[in-house]
Write an enzyme that holds these catalytic residues in place. Structure first.
Site, mmCIF file in Angstrom:
data_model
loop_
_atom_site.group_PDB
_atom_site.id
_atom_site.type_symbol
_atom_site.label_atom_id
_atom_site.label_comp_id
_atom_site.label_asym_id
_atom_site.label_seq_id
_atom_site.Cartn_x
_atom_site.Cartn_y
_atom_site.Cartn_z
ATOM 1 N N SER A 75 54.309 32.688 28.631
ATOM 2 C CA SER A 75 55.392 31.759 28.957
ATOM 3 C C SER A 75 55.188 31.133 30.345
ATOM 4 O O SER A 75 55.822 30.137 30.670
ATOM 5 C CB SER A 75 56.739 32.482 28.899
ATOM 6 O OG SER A 75 56.763 33.521 29.847
ATOM 7 N N HIS A 95 49.317 36.196 37.882
ATOM 8 C CA HIS A 95 50.736 36.367 38.186
ATOM 9 C C HIS A 95 51.126 37.803 37.854
ATOM 10 O O HIS A 95 50.813 38.293 36.778
ATOM 11 C CB HIS A 95 51.587 35.405 37.355
ATOM 12 C CG HIS A 95 53.060 35.628 37.492
ATOM 13 N ND1 HIS A 95 53.672 35.769 38.722
ATOM 14 C CD2 HIS A 95 54.054 35.753 36.574
ATOM 15 C CE1 HIS A 95 54.984 35.949 38.539
ATOM 16 N NE2 HIS A 95 55.230 35.953 37.253
ATOM 17 N N HIS A 97 54.278 41.108 38.788
ATOM 18 C CA HIS A 97 55.513 41.510 39.459
ATOM 19 C C HIS A 97 55.218 42.797 40.234
ATOM 20 O O HIS A 97 56.007 43.732 40.200
ATOM 21 C CB HIS A 97 56.646 41.719 38.450
ATOM 22 C CG HIS A 97 57.180 40.458 37.865
ATOM 23 N ND1 HIS A 97 58.478 40.322 37.441
ATOM 24 C CD2 HIS A 97 56.606 39.248 37.652
ATOM 25 C CE1 HIS A 97 58.668 39.099 36.960
ATOM 26 N NE2 HIS A 97 57.548 38.426 37.073
ATOM 27 N N ASP A 120 41.800 39.672 57.305
ATOM 28 C CA ASP A 120 40.490 39.611 56.642
ATOM 29 C C ASP A 120 40.533 38.733 55.391
ATOM 30 O O ASP A 120 39.497 38.275 54.918
ATOM 31 C CB ASP A 120 40.037 41.022 56.238
ATOM 32 C CG ASP A 120 39.416 41.793 57.403
ATOM 33 O OD1 ASP A 120 39.001 41.180 58.388
ATOM 34 O OD2 ASP A 120 39.361 43.041 57.316
ATOM 35 N N HIS A 169 61.251 35.752 42.954
ATOM 36 C CA HIS A 169 60.495 35.926 41.719
ATOM 37 C C HIS A 169 59.350 36.925 41.928
ATOM 38 O O HIS A 169 59.543 38.116 41.715
ATOM 39 C CB HIS A 169 60.014 34.542 41.260
ATOM 40 C CG HIS A 169 59.360 34.525 39.929
ATOM 41 N ND1 HIS A 169 59.339 33.417 39.121
ATOM 42 C CD2 HIS A 169 58.679 35.467 39.248
ATOM 43 C CE1 HIS A 169 58.690 33.693 38.000
ATOM 44 N NE2 HIS A 169 58.283 34.928 38.063
ATOM 45 N N TYR A 227 30.046 39.230 57.414
ATOM 46 C CA TYR A 227 30.385 40.472 56.740
ATOM 47 C C TYR A 227 29.721 40.532 55.357
ATOM 48 O O TYR A 227 29.578 39.517 54.687
ATOM 49 C CB TYR A 227 31.907 40.553 56.582
ATOM 50 C CG TYR A 227 32.386 41.807 55.911
ATOM 51 C CD1 TYR A 227 32.646 42.954 56.659
ATOM 52 C CD2 TYR A 227 32.570 41.852 54.534
ATOM 53 C CE1 TYR A 227 33.093 44.115 56.038
ATOM 54 C CE2 TYR A 227 33.010 43.017 53.919
ATOM 55 C CZ TYR A 227 33.266 44.136 54.666
ATOM 56 O OH TYR A 227 33.697 45.280 54.053
#
Lengths: 231, 231, 231, 231
Positions: A75, A95, A97, A120, A169, A227
């Site tokens: 969705s 994405h 949570h 960093d 969110h 690095y």
């Protein structure tokens, strides 16, 4: 890259999200883009990780039309495609949570740069979008989540901060491919955890001075990086 | 000790860092010194733990010249060699970004001695360096991190506190060898966790009185120790 | 009960401490008493859990004389024997530095009864001893830790609170045998965790009212208990 | 559905509670109802999860009479049956003492809706009951826990918030069956964790505005839902 390869890359990155404990149940989604073909592979909506297969990934074009796949795409697909259309350099989007990053998003404030672990990977604070407006909610909600993010990056390169927290969110992260976007989601959660502890331990703490931020970010990024094995 | 044995000791200690969950991805590094030969074995730069082998360890002398090894040594190597040159009693050094110790480092304050868990291992607070100066950043950044640490131990033995937090950065720990340095990194993280909880639960709490600190540290260290099987 | 059985019971309880993640390295110790024989079996001092065997347990009488065993008993042995001599009803004792319980001990304050999880096991707050005095430190430190505890239980039965936190140090728990003492150490850590969260979330919160505490504790303990299969 | 199937469903949901680390020892209980037969299957009182078998589940009718089973049902049975009698739409009930949800219960305050993770599952705050009165304690304690909950839902559908925290005690959750009730217990614990972090990081934060709550809850629930594969 064939659709099969693209779906395999998206599948592996989605499974890594689960292994890294950034999600509960079927939360979270990762996509990868094939810029030449103009399509992405993304996780289907609402399927548990334990049941996912590479073939469940859905191929969607940048206008959000399903090109291949039996399942409905995530969705959040329109947020992903919006980001790919506006951030030309990115190849993967994640994405989640995840707990600490989402808590910061719920405070509706950016995560200050308190230390070199943060510096960093991100040049400056981890931005937090403005709260979505009622007008935006009334339009295309998922696409407007993308607008929230690009508004927040006005004048700032998405390469300098491969991550954002959407107010109220949760986080979105990106990178050169889906695997790197997930890597940045792991880094964000760890940096958000440290920043939580720092802020609650010493509420008057402020961001590191710019000279340290410059040193650490530029030691790993850009033309003077030194690095790792690859330079 | 042969280079092979030295590399094996450094390798095992680096892997233990990963097993003890003190690092994410390839963060962190451990070294061990052979004082007779004047060389250290240290983790290569930017290689994930899952891919490390004993043979990947890099042998470097105290002037930071690679003596043996195909890979670039850790970007923190010059901090390690600086510590070995200035702290004559130490045989192993560990650097991590472990969560609670790093959060304290980000507050730019020492960890007070709130309890006997701390006093069993460190005599007094766990020192926090001053923030690196712009002049130091402009010089050799990694070597100056060593200078930050030794400046902070002026008048204090590194044996009384086998650990330090570098302001805005993270912890370094040491010991008689690499394994003991990692052991102290685990202890530091646990003590930092407890101190975080103590401080946030009761913000006005102060360090334990000196008589308890004396009793606990000296029960385990020095000529009157009586803890364990070995005395 | 033979020494072999007593040592087995103490060994199993010590290993459970490790499995329940209440200790790091060789921290912590559990003992069990044979009241008829007047001896306890206790963990040896400074031996890692991974190397422990039942036969390593040390048999010590209540005057702290080793009756059987090749190793030195835990340095906390005199605290254990002191508790067995003064709390007639207890059959096992556990000492840990578990994270949340130790943090409360470091605040030098009792853990208030904020909820029924607590009230199911402890009648009233979880007591915190006074800080050890300099005079006590100068005497027999480990035995005086026992004195701190019994002073704190003046007028209170050790059956009403099978646990205590020693100020600036950490928890001791007890029960009818070593296994139950470890069980109570697990409960204490969970209750201490919840109380930490409650206190930091709402600093003005106070203990539950007495009528709820009565209901919950007495539902599980004493002659009118009705919880579980055994009544 | 036969008693065997009902007991199997309740058994699996109880074991999932343990696997999801929402309980320590034998804490917690789940039941499922067969509305046609007017009976529930529920966990027996005080039996450790490792020893549970499907056949240990107890069949109880809605007047709390044991219909089948050798063991005593959970001491919380009368709370479960009370909820089934008063919330006609629910098919499963879960009770835990999960850490973050219980901490909020101990603060005796509802969990505000700080973010979309919460709004995806609960429409508005997660309600907290009033503290049980002395008169209620003097009556049937476990049944009165049900009364506390239904009083708290006066004017609110149990489908809009499939969860509640009982002040000074802990959470109850429900769903169309036992598995979904456990699912909601996992979601509650995660939302309570995020809300804890948000509140302690920014004490002046308030609930999200209603337009976002509407959007997220209604995107997943009710006739206009469009999330997942099933619409």
């Amino acid at each position: 890259m064939s659709y099969t390869e693209l779906k395999r890359a998206a599948y592996e990155a989605n499974m890594e999200l689960d292994r890294r404990k950034l999600v509960v149940y079927n939360f979270g989604n990762v996509s990868e883009i094939d810029r030449a073909k103009g399509v992405i592979a993304i996780k289907p909506s609402g399927v548990p990780y334990a049941e996912l297969t590479p073939d469940d990934m859905v191929i969607v074009d940048l206008d959000n039309t399903v090109v291949e796949g039996k399942l409905k795409p995530s969705s959040d697909t329109r947020t992903h495609t919006y980001l790919y259309r506006h951030f030309a350099s990115i190849g993967g989007v994640t994405h989640t949570h995840s707990t600490f990053a989402t808590a910061w998003a719920q405070t509706q404030r950016p995560i200050p740069c308190f230390g070199t672990t943060h510096a960093d990977f991100v040049y400056g604070d981890i931005p937090c979008t403005a709260l979505i407006t009622d007008a935006q909610i009334a339009r295309d909600y998922e696409e407007e989540t993308g607008v929230q993010i690009t508004d927040c990056f006005a004048g700032r390169s998405p390469d300098d901060a491969p991550m954002v927290i959407v107010a109220g969110h949760g986080p979105f992260t990106w990178g050169k491919d889906a695997a790197k976007a997930v890597y940045n989601a792991v880094i964000l959660e760890e940096v958000a955890h440290m920043a939580y502890l720092t802020q609650t331990l010493r509420p008057d703490i402020r961001s590191l001075k710019q000279t340290i931020i410059d040193k650490h970010f530029l030691r790993k990024h850009g033309k003077n990086a030194y690095y790792g094995q690859a330079q």
